[in-house]
Design a protein around this motif. Structure first.
Motif, PDB file in Angstrom:
ATOM      1  N   ASP A  74     -19.332  39.461 -23.075  1.00 57.51           N
ATOM      2  CA  ASP A  74     -20.405  39.081 -22.152  1.00 57.51           C
ATOM      3  C   ASP A  74     -19.996  39.467 -20.732  1.00 57.51           C
ATOM      4  N   TRP A  75     -20.659  40.501 -20.187  1.00 60.88           N
ATOM      5  CA  TRP A  75     -20.303  40.969 -18.846  1.00 60.88           C
ATOM      6  C   TRP A  75     -20.631  39.945 -17.765  1.00 60.88           C
ATOM      7  N   MET A  76     -21.663  39.179 -17.947  1.00 56.85           N
ATOM      8  CA  MET A  76     -22.025  38.170 -16.944  1.00 56.85           C
ATOM      9  C   MET A  76     -20.913  37.124 -16.835  1.00 56.85           C
ATOM     10  N   LEU A  77     -20.378  36.711 -17.977  1.00 56.30           N
ATOM     11  CA  LEU A  77     -19.282  35.739 -17.961  1.00 56.30           C
ATOM     12  C   LEU A  77     -18.003  36.379 -17.432  1.00 56.30           C
ATOM     13  N   ALA A  78     -17.790  37.655 -17.731  1.00 53.57           N
ATOM     14  CA  ALA A  78     -16.614  38.351 -17.216  1.00 53.57           C
ATOM     15  C   ALA A  78     -16.651  38.413 -15.693  1.00 53.57           C
ATOM     16  N   LEU A  79     -17.825  38.671 -15.145  1.00 53.60           N
ATOM     17  CA  LEU A  79     -17.967  38.701 -13.682  1.00 53.60           C
ATOM     18  C   LEU A  79     -17.714  37.326 -13.082  1.00 53.60           C
ATOM     19  N   ALA A  80     -18.232  36.293 -13.733  1.00 50.87           N
ATOM     20  CA  ALA A  80     -17.994  34.933 -13.252  1.00 50.87           C
ATOM     21  C   ALA A  80     -16.501  34.608 -13.281  1.00 50.87           C
ATOM     22  N   ALA A  81     -15.813  35.057 -14.341  1.00 50.56           N
ATOM     23  CA  ALA A  81     -14.380  34.796 -14.464  1.00 50.56           C
ATOM     24  C   ALA A  81     -13.584  35.581 -13.432  1.00 50.56           C
ATOM     25  N   TYR A  82     -14.051  36.771 -13.062  1.00 55.80           N
ATOM     26  CA  TYR A  82     -13.379  37.548 -12.019  1.00 55.80           C
ATOM     27  C   TYR A  82     -13.364  36.774 -10.702  1.00 55.80           C
ATOM     28  N   ASN A  83     -14.415  36.015 -10.489  1.00 54.60           N
ATOM     29  CA  ASN A  83     -14.522  35.233  -9.260  1.00 54.60           C
ATOM     30  C   ASN A  83     -13.764  33.916  -9.322  1.00 54.60           C
TER      31      ASN A  83
END
Length: 544
Positions: free
Chosen positions: A200-209
């Motif tokens: 899930d790219w949306m969750l990956a982006l959230a985790a990057y933050n």
């Protein structure tokens, strides 16, 4: 000289669950101002190359390159892959950017030298093209961005995560600001997050933050409560809740700028820079001359270098515009290695310490020791030392860390009065900010630092207060001797190994005050054992 045209990078590194970055809103803290960077970029664009040099490209890299398109924005749009989501948070962020077209235009101009490379890397890895726009959210594409959370560079890596992804950080160099290396690290980190969060790219982006642990915790909470686990259903930190919608909003506007009455300046779909192996350390002013380019332009392409030269232990490469790479590589190959750096010979005098010599030549003690293979701190009279020095005056290297910091420290603040605070044992940003009635982040930003940065003893902090009266009551610095009963005169006899910094730290006074109270002192002379100094110290600030 080995000349590398390929823009291929290393594979993904193992994931460590450490927060990689912090959200960078439009007012991100940075050591170089927008005006300075934009001015430098404007000068660069006047000579920007229109066609990439491909004669030296590696065959496989050339074959894998996509067919050229007229405009990089068009290529970017054609590779969008994130889900198209309708949500009020995305609408709110979209409205903000649509109302501030000037901001997006400035960001796009700053992105121009770097965006082709990032888009190409995202394509090569099969990553959604929208992620190439993530530096807009993180840093507004400011190469020298530094946030209150100690995150640096266009990808905003914090120190620990940067090191875990191979981004070296030392006196000479900060790999978090190296666009080439940090892009590799950021995309590798995002790919690992994507794999660990079920694709899930949306969750990956959230985790990057906010960190993978934060996102996984939110997912577990929703599962226990029988709720969905998509990004918009999770209870995440406020910063992260705005982070992903901000990227989606930017991607939405880039996809169809006309729908928001915006017009994006075209960016040619061609490589702006290439990587040249330099094989060792070199003075950056000399490198710029060899390449036939402005030194500011070289710094903008290589913002990872903190000083006047590349790092002695690497990385041993420079990014240069494609139309200048052949000239640079050719001239560099004919330049003897011993002519790439300037060195000064220093003969140790009686009473000199490593600190004295390092201060004189504006280098770190660690560099002084490593350059002369010194294991300890002992120096003997008559010892010969080799000191690396810049080929030009310090002001020539305008975008070096030292010069950017000096401009930050000296930038006047309307309606405020400048105060200097010398750090003493036990000081921290919180206590100092409280004492002078200013904000902690504000205090750190004035000094080109972050609130969690270490405060060395004796470091002088610039503080801008609104009250002129507050600015003049700092203890011994501004209080006339004898006018305050807690200010006492101390007669001090200099001991072997003493320095002005050491004495100032011991008695919690400023070096400038020591020199003012003892007019025989000057920065060019060293203290001698037995020499007598007078000090006016605040007895309430002395430890037992």
């Amino acid at each position: 000289m080995k000349y590398i045209m390929s823009l291929r990078l290393l594979g993904a590194l193992p994931l460590l669950w450490i927060v990689a970055c912090t959200t960078t809103p439009p007012n991100t803290s940075t050591v170089a101002s927008d005006a300075e960077i934009n001015e430098a970029i404007a000068q660069v664009q006047a000579d920007a190359p229109q066609q990439a040099v491909v004669d030296h490209a590696e065959p496989d890299a050339q074959a894998e390159s996509p067919p050229p398109q007229a405009d990089l924005w068009a290529r970017l749009r054609s590779n969008y892959a994130l889900p198209e989501v309708v949500h009020k948070r995305i609408d709110q962020e979209t409205d903000w950017y649509a109302r501030h077209p000037g901001y997006l235009n400035r960001v796009a101009e700053r992105a121009r030298p770097y965006l082709y490379y990032i888009v190409s890397e995202a394509e090569r890895r099969g990553i959604p093209a929208e992620i190439a726009l993530l530096p807009v959210v993180e840093s507004a594409f400011k190469p020298f961005a530094y946030s209150h959370g100690r995150a640096a560079g266009i990808w905003q890596f914090i120190p620990g995560t940067g090191r875990m992804y191979g981004l070296e950080q030392n006196w000479w160099y900060d790999g978090r600001r190296n666009v080439y290396a940090a892009t590799d690290a950021a995309l590798s980190y995002l790919q690992q997050l994507h794999r660990d969060l079920d694709g899930d790219w949306m969750l990956a982006l959230a985790a990057y933050n906010s960190g993978g642990g934060t996102v996984r915790k939110a997912i577990r909470r929703n599962k226990r409560q029988g709720k969905p686990t998509d990004f918009f259903s999770l209870r995440l930190p406020a910063e992260t809740r705005g982070y992903v919608p901000r990227l989606l909003a930017i991607a939405r506007i880039i996809k169809d700028p006309a729908a928001y009455s915006l017009e994006l300046e075209s960016i040619p779909d061609t490589a702006y820079f290439t990587k040249v192996d330099i094989g060792g350390q070199i003075d950056l002013a000399l490198a710029a001359e060899l390449a036939g380019m402005e030194l500011d332009e070289l710094y903008l392409l290589n913002p990872g270098y903190n000083r006047w030269a590349t790092a002695p232990k690497g990385p041993h490469y420079l990014l240069v515009p494609v139309d200048k790479a052949d000239t640079f590589a050719s001239k560099l190959a004919s330049l003897p290695m011993d002519q790439r750096m300037r060195w000064a010979h220093h003969k140790v005098k009686s009473g000199e310490t490593l600190s004295h010599i390092a201060d004189k030549y504006r280098i770190s003690i660690a560099l002084l020791k490593s350059s002369n293979k010194l294991r300890g701190s002992f120096l003997r009279k008559g010892q010969n030392l080799m000191i690396p020095i810049a080929a030009k005056s310090p002001r020539t290297y305008r975008l070096s860390e030292e010069q950017r910091t000096q401009r930050t420290l000296n930038a006047p603040k309307s309606g405020r009065h400048k105060t200097i605070h010398s750090v003493v044992a036990g000081d921290n940003f919180w206590d100092i900010a409280k004492r002078y009635k200013v904000g902690v982040r504000q205090l750190a930003k004035w000094n080109a630092m972050a609130p969690r940065d270490t405060l060395p003893l004796g470091k002088e902090l610039v503080i801008w207060t609104r009250s002129a009266q507050l600015a003049t009551h700092q203890g011994p610095r501004a209080t006339p001797p004898g006018s305050n009963p807690v200010i006492q005169r101390v007669n001090y006899t200099v001991r072997r190994g003493d320095s002005l910094a050491r004495i100032a730290t011991r008695f919690r006074v400023r070096i400038a005050d020591l020199m003012r109270w003892n007019t025989m002192l000057s920065k060019g002379k060293y203290l001698q054992p037995g020499q007598r100094l007078k000090l006016f110290v605040d007895v309430t600030r002395q430890s037992s």
